[in-house]
Write an enzyme that holds these catalytic residues in place. Structure first.
Site, short mmCIF file in Angstrom:
data_model
loop_
_atom_site.label_atom_id
_atom_site.label_comp_id
_atom_site.label_asym_id
_atom_site.label_seq_id
_atom_site.Cartn_x
_atom_site.Cartn_y
_atom_site.Cartn_z
N CYS A 255 37.75 -24.83 39.76
CA CYS A 255 36.53 -24.41 39.08
C CYS A 255 36.75 -24.32 37.57
O CYS A 255 37.88 -24.21 37.10
CB CYS A 255 36.06 -23.05 39.62
SG CYS A 255 35.34 -23.13 41.28
N HIS B 13 31.71 -20.97 36.15
CA HIS B 13 31.42 -19.55 36.40
C HIS B 13 32.15 -18.65 35.41
O HIS B 13 33.03 -19.10 34.65
CB HIS B 13 31.78 -19.17 37.84
CG HIS B 13 33.25 -19.30 38.16
ND1 HIS B 13 34.19 -18.39 37.77
CD2 HIS B 13 33.92 -20.24 38.88
CE1 HIS B 13 35.39 -18.75 38.22
NE2 HIS B 13 35.25 -19.89 38.90
#
Length: 235
Positions: free
Chosen positions: A211, A195
């Site tokens: 992440c 992301h």
């Protein structure tokens, strides 16, 4: 024989007198600088001994300077540097590179040690991006597929994260300040994503909860190049 000796003695006297005069007049010229070794980079040094007789002395090798802590004023200045003002290191900007690692063309390979994401291309090349990865205790490796893509996604912090950080909301709408940034690609059925980020200065560092974060402009570029079902290998 006597005549020859007197002649040579006369030459010596003249040479000494001339040399003395030159020395007093400051007309001795030092030899050109020479490099003796990697540790001896100074030129030879001219020293005038009693009687103005020049001697060219070899300097001593330089000793490595011991490290010492910076003055407190300098340390305070360094602490005041805002990381947001620092430019991204050039190696973390998107670029085409030679590639001979794992993954077929079209797949994504993430090198968490060196903080790079590779979009593998045909012909032994890849498009490389800088990324931020999981901090110690949150690192992982494995293989998944992109199962979902979202633009300006909402963020739902996991329960475990909200326990660690009680001030986090249950949900944050998508937008420029959202931690997921401009785009997100969800990996398998996990809570991990590739992301964007509202903190681009963290790229190249181990800062996340697992992440893979990218600059918003970079994740937007990658988002347009991959499809749902893309293979993702995390090393």
């Amino acid at each position: 024989m006597r005549t020859t000796a007197l002649f040579l003695a006369g030459i010596a006297v003249v040479a000494v007198a001339t040399g003395s005069a030159f020395a007093q007049a400051g007309r001795y010229l030092a030899p050109p600088p020479i490099v003796l070794s990697p540790n001896l980079t100074d030129p030879w040094v001219m020293q005038l001994q009693p009687g103005n007789v020049p001697i060219y002395a070899m300097p001593q090798a330089r000793s490595p300077r011991a490290w010492s802590a910076p003055p407190e004023a300098e340390a305070r200045t360094a602490r005041k540097i805002d990381p947001r003002s620092l430019p991204l290191a050039p190696e973390f900007l998107p670029q085409e590179v030679a590639y001979d690692g794992p993954g077929a063309p079209g797949s994504i390979v993430i090198d968490t040690v060196n903080r790079f994401l590779y979009l593998v291309e045909a012909g032994g090349t890849a498009r490389r991006y800088g990324v931020g990865v999981g901090r110690p205790g949150f690192t992982w490796a494995g293989e998944h597929r992109v199962t979902r893509k979202a633009e300006w996604p909402d963020w739902h912090p996991p329960i475990e994260m909200r326990r660690r950080q009680p001030g986090l909301p249950v949900m944050m709408p998508g937008g420029p300040k959202n931690p997921l940034g401009a785009r997100a690609m969800y990996l398998g059925s996990t809570l991990y994503r590739i992301h964007g980020t509202a903190e681009p200065w963290t790229i190249g560092h181990a800062v996340s909860s697992g992440c893979i974060r990218m600059r918003n402009e970079d994740v937007t570029d990658l988002y347009e190049r991959v499809k749902v079902g893309t293979r993702v290998i995390v090393l």
